[in-house]
Design a protein around this motif. Structure first.
Motif, PDB file in Angstrom:
ATOM      1  N   LYS A  43       0.820  -1.201   0.000  1.00  0.00           N
ATOM      2  CA  LYS A  43       0.000   0.000   0.000  1.00  0.00           C
ATOM      3  C   LYS A  43       0.854   1.251   0.000  1.00  0.00           C
ATOM      4  CE  LYS A  43      -0.582   0.262   5.023  1.00  0.00           C
ATOM      5  NZ  LYS A  43      -1.547   0.301   6.109  1.00  0.00           N
ATOM      6  N   GLY A  44       0.211   2.379  -0.276  1.00  0.00           N
ATOM      7  CA  GLY A  44       0.873   3.674  -0.250  1.00  0.00           C
ATOM      8  C   GLY A  44       0.300   4.605  -1.289  1.00  0.00           C
ATOM      9  N   TRP A  45       0.396   5.901  -1.010  1.00  0.00           N
ATOM     10  CA  TRP A  45      -0.120   6.904  -1.952  1.00  0.00           C
ATOM     11  C   TRP A  45       0.856   7.143  -3.089  1.00  0.00           C
ATOM     12  CZ3 TRP A  45      -5.007   8.172  -1.694  1.00  0.00           C
ATOM     13  CH2 TRP A  45      -5.675   8.075  -0.492  1.00  0.00           C
ATOM     14  N   VAL A  46       2.083   7.465  -2.778  1.00  0.00           N
ATOM     15  CA  VAL A  46       3.088   7.746  -3.805  1.00  0.00           C
ATOM     16  C   VAL A  46       4.058   6.577  -3.923  1.00  0.00           C
ATOM     17  CG1 VAL A  46       4.956   9.312  -4.494  1.00  0.00           C
ATOM     18  CG2 VAL A  46       2.888  10.236  -3.412  1.00  0.00           C
ATOM     19  N   TRP A  47       4.631   6.170  -2.809  1.00  0.00           N
ATOM     20  CA  TRP A  47       5.541   5.033  -2.777  1.00  0.00           C
ATOM     21  C   TRP A  47       4.799   3.826  -2.230  1.00  0.00           C
ATOM     22  CZ3 TRP A  47       7.545   9.847  -1.103  1.00  0.00           C
ATOM     23  CH2 TRP A  47       8.527  10.363  -1.927  1.00  0.00           C
ATOM     24  N   LYS A  48       4.666   2.806  -3.041  1.00  0.00           N
ATOM     25  CA  LYS A  48       4.017   1.567  -2.610  1.00  0.00           C
ATOM     26  C   LYS A  48       5.030   0.746  -1.816  1.00  0.00           C
ATOM     27  CE  LYS A  48       0.098   1.998  -4.881  1.00  0.00           C
ATOM     28  NZ  LYS A  48      -1.151   2.189  -4.211  1.00  0.00           N
ATOM     29  N   THR A  49       4.681   0.427  -0.585  1.00  0.00           N
ATOM     30  CA  THR A  49       5.563  -0.356   0.273  1.00  0.00           C
ATOM     31  C   THR A  49       4.796  -1.535   0.843  1.00  0.00           C
ATOM     32  OG1 THR A  49       5.028   1.009   2.199  1.00  0.00           O
ATOM     33  CG2 THR A  49       6.958   1.651   0.908  1.00  0.00           C
ATOM     34  N   TYR A  50       5.531  -2.535   1.308  1.00  0.00           N
ATOM     35  CA  TYR A  50       4.935  -3.704   1.936  1.00  0.00           C
ATOM     36  C   TYR A  50       4.939  -3.502   3.445  1.00  0.00           C
ATOM     37  CZ  TYR A  50       5.487  -5.977  -2.578  1.00  0.00           C
ATOM     38  OH  TYR A  50       5.400  -6.289  -3.905  1.00  0.00           O
ATOM     39  N   GLU A  51       3.768  -3.597   4.045  1.00  0.00           N
ATOM     40  CA  GLU A  51       3.601  -3.409   5.482  1.00  0.00           C
ATOM     41  C   GLU A  51       2.965  -4.662   6.058  1.00  0.00           C
ATOM     42  OE1 GLU A  51       4.834  -0.581   6.713  1.00  0.00           O
ATOM     43  OE2 GLU A  51       5.202   0.140   4.678  1.00  0.00           O
ATOM     44  N   GLY A  52       3.394  -5.058   7.257  1.00  0.00           N
ATOM     45  CA  GLY A  52       2.864  -6.269   7.855  1.00  0.00           C
ATOM     46  C   GLY A  52       2.714  -6.170   9.355  1.00  0.00           C
TER      47      GLY A  52
END
Length: 132
Positions: A43-52
């Motif tokens: 997820k993310g607005w500008v930079w898509k990152t993996y969060e857990g």
């Protein structure tokens, strides 16, 4: 006066550079956490990152009540994130590094998982199942 201003400017730039380095790039600590993997999302607005999120259970002192601790983390390596995604709900032992601050392109958390130490249960890789 001009020399004082130049020295002050150089010290300000050097001090700011050191602050940014130690706050956002220097690894403050590293370790391992284990628990049941709740989720990993991209997820993310500008930079898509993996969060857990990893759920760690344990026994709380007094009256034998159970407690639940959450370990919220980011993942930089897409290969590790995909393996975590397909194995959600299993028990993992994850290695992480900790930074003092988070950067939007690195993730929303200051904890960044960089490897999977172990996983319990059958390992699923898209297209095949490997039983340890």
């Amino acid at each position: 006066m001009r020399r004082f201003a130049l020295i002050s400017l150089v010290l300000l730039v050097l001090g700011s550079g050191l602050f940014v380095y130690f706050r956002y790039s220097w690894v403050f600590g590293e370790g391992a956490k284990s628990g049941e993997l709740n989720y990993v999302v991209h997820k993310g607005w500008v930079w898509k990152t993996y969060e857990g999120k990893l759920i760690q259970t344990g026994i709380k002192g007094g009256a034998g009540s159970m407690q639940s601790n959450e370990f919220i983390f980011s993942v930089r390596d897409e290969r590790i994130a995909k393996q975590l995604m397909v194995n959600s709900g299993k028990t993992f032992n994850l290695h992480y590094v900790e930074y003092q601050g988070s950067l939007p392109w690195r993730g929303m958390s200051s904890y960044v998982v960089d490897s999977i130490i172990s996983m319990s249960g059958p390992v699923e890789i898209p297209g095949q199942v490997i039983v340890p």
